[in-house]
Design a protein around this motif. Structure first.
Motif, short mmCIF file in Angstrom:
data_model
loop_
_atom_site.label_atom_id
_atom_site.label_comp_id
_atom_site.label_asym_id
_atom_site.label_seq_id
_atom_site.Cartn_x
_atom_site.Cartn_y
_atom_site.Cartn_z
N SER A 83 0.88 -1.12 -0.14
CA SER A 83 0.04 -0.04 0.03
C SER A 83 0.85 1.22 0.05
CB SER A 83 -0.88 -0.10 1.23
OG SER A 83 -0.27 -0.01 2.28
N VAL A 84 0.44 2.35 -0.62
CA VAL A 84 1.12 3.45 -0.48
C VAL A 84 0.55 4.54 0.47
CG1 VAL A 84 1.71 3.28 -3.21
CG2 VAL A 84 -0.49 4.49 -2.41
N ALA A 85 -0.16 4.14 1.50
CA ALA A 85 -0.64 5.20 2.39
C ALA A 85 0.75 5.63 3.40
CB ALA A 85 -1.80 4.61 3.31
N PHE A 90 -0.88 0.98 -5.43
CA PHE A 90 -0.06 0.26 -4.64
C PHE A 90 1.20 0.37 -5.48
CE2 PHE A 90 -4.15 -2.07 -4.49
CZ PHE A 90 -4.28 -2.11 -3.52
N ARG A 91 2.20 -0.03 -4.62
CA ARG A 91 3.74 -0.15 -5.23
C ARG A 91 3.97 -1.66 -5.00
NH1 ARG A 91 6.32 4.65 -5.32
NH2 ARG A 91 8.47 3.50 -5.36
N ALA A 144 0.43 4.15 6.94
CA ALA A 144 0.64 2.48 7.13
C ALA A 144 0.81 2.14 6.00
CB ALA A 144 -0.80 1.99 7.84
N ARG A 145 2.34 1.90 5.87
CA ARG A 145 2.74 1.07 4.73
C ARG A 145 2.87 -0.35 4.91
NH1 ARG A 145 5.24 3.19 0.20
NH2 ARG A 145 5.47 5.25 1.25
N GLU A 146 2.33 -1.11 4.19
CA GLU A 146 2.18 -2.51 4.57
C GLU A 146 1.85 -3.57 3.19
OE1 GLU A 146 -1.25 -3.54 6.68
OE2 GLU A 146 -2.75 -2.66 5.54
N ARG A 147 2.32 -4.61 3.58
CA ARG A 147 2.15 -5.47 2.28
C ARG A 147 0.81 -6.21 2.45
NH1 ARG A 147 2.72 -11.04 1.39
NH2 ARG A 147 3.68 -11.31 3.59
#
Length: 388
Positions: free
Chosen positions: A247-249, A286-287, A252-255
């Motif tokens: 995620s690109v937030a 997303f990344r 909270a960057r999370e898988r």
């Protein structure tokens, strides 16, 4: 100037013999040509062609005779009247014998060469198609069936092909003609799969068509779904790459998931993910982090299968069928696995015996799939060729 003796001397006594010799040779050449023409084209040689060959043989002899005599004597003077009479007599007699030469050679082609060709056809299992004329005309049937397990072709295509005549060159075996018909239907009418049966004379006894499956749905494993998302795929990203979806937030960057790339267009990426992650990934930003991985054998197999004429078919061996008690070698196509009593035998030995209840997985063409289904069906089951 006196014509040298080498050219004229003895001409009255030799003319009849020489005319007879050159006429016999010319007539023999015409007869041989007529026989070969009848054997190859299955019709009589045109009179104009035979007359041209006949005159050519006589002309070659006369030119050689005169030129050789002048070269030996060193003379370039005018021809004697007897020489002119000899030339005219040779052309006249040779021309008169063109028709008998054609008839003799044509008869020879029918009796000798034609019989030899027929024996060769009977001896060769994949013999030449027994056609008449300079080409093979293949008439497609009015009733065109659908290949089971494939998307049907449109009704417009069937209507256009029903009763259509396709023309192919002669001297093709039955298998070569079948391949030509299949290629013509695929290239000219956008047909994905062709199942055609041909008789020895080129008659189509059965024809079924199927449309090549489009899209990525058939290649998705069970429990997965394909979704589209906005992402930043690497420049060299391609179908089959395994990636992590992040995620690109800022907060909270999370898988989010692990996925497989199925298509890239700009910043839009089609990903194959688990069903549980499909809702979270679809339409988001997303990344992507590409993971190192060798292309899986299943994906390579699916990619090759989508572009090939063959497809995977699964059949069960019925009791009393032709393959009940037979070996894998007797099955049509390439058998890649056999399931028996809960166990799977991958790439089975060709001498392995098949029994009732076995499930056979094979990679086959549509026509071979039909034969395989017929061979594994119960004796009282309807033939696959009788399907509407």
């Amino acid at each position: 100037m006196t014509t040298p003796a080498t050219v004229v001397d003895g001409l009255p006594t030799q003319s009849a013999v020489e005319v007879a010799a050159v006429v016999i040779v010319a007539t023999g050449v015409v007869a041989v040509l007529a026989a070969v023409f009848r054997w190859y084209f299955r019709q009589q040689i045109p009179f104009g062609v035979a007359l041209l060959v006949d005159a050519t043989v006589v002309t070659l002899y006369l030119n050689t005779r005169v030129a050789l005599g002048q070269a030996i004597s060193g003379s370039t003077g005018p021809l004697e009247p007897l020489v002119v009479a000899f030339n005219l007599a040779a052309f006249a007699v040779a021309g008169a014998l063109v028709v008998p030469g054609i008839r003799a050679g044509d008869r020879l082609g029918v009796l000798v060469l034609g019989a030899t060709d027929t024996r060769e056809l009977a001896a060769d299992v994949g013999g030449f198609v027994q056609s008449v004329g300079r080409a093979i005309a293949v008439d497609l049937p009015e009733d065109i069936a659908d290949i089971e397990g494939y998307d049907p072709v449109s009704g417009d295509v069937k209507s256009e092909l029903a009763g259509k005549t396709l023309v192919f060159p002669r001297r093709l075996t039955v298998e070569q003609l079948r391949e030509r018909v299949t290629a013509r239907l695929k290239d000219d009418y956008d047909v994905g799969y062709v199942d055609v049966e041909l008789d020895e004379d080129g008659t189509v006894s059965y024809l079924a068509l199927g449309r090549r499956v489009a899209g990525i749905g058939p290649t998705l494993p069970p429990g997965t779904a394909a979704v589209a998302a906005h992402a930043d795929p690497p420049y060299a990203a391609s179908s089959g790459d395994l990636v992590q979806v992040w995620s690109v937030a800022d907060s909270a960057r999370e898988r989010v998931a692990t996925a497989e790339i199925r298509g890239v267009h700009g910043d839009a990426v089609t990903l194959a993910v688990d069903d549980a992650d499909a809702q979270r990934v679809a339409g988001g930003d997303f990344r992507l982090a590409t993971l190192p991985r060798e292309p899986g054998a299943d994906h390579q197999f699916a990619a090759l299968l989508r572009g090939a004429d063959e497809t995977m078919t699964v059949v069960s061996v019925a009791a009393g069928s032709d393959l009940d008690g037979a070996t894998v070698r007797d099955a049509a196509g390439v058998v890649v696995a056999v399931r028996s009593s809960g166990s799977v035998d991958s790439i089975p030995d060709r001498s392995r015996t098949l029994a009732a209840g076995d499930t056979v997985y094979a990679v086959v063409r549509p026509d071979a799939a039909r034969r395989l289904e017929t061979a594994t069906a119960a004796p009282d089951a309807p033939d696959a060729t009788d399907a509407p």
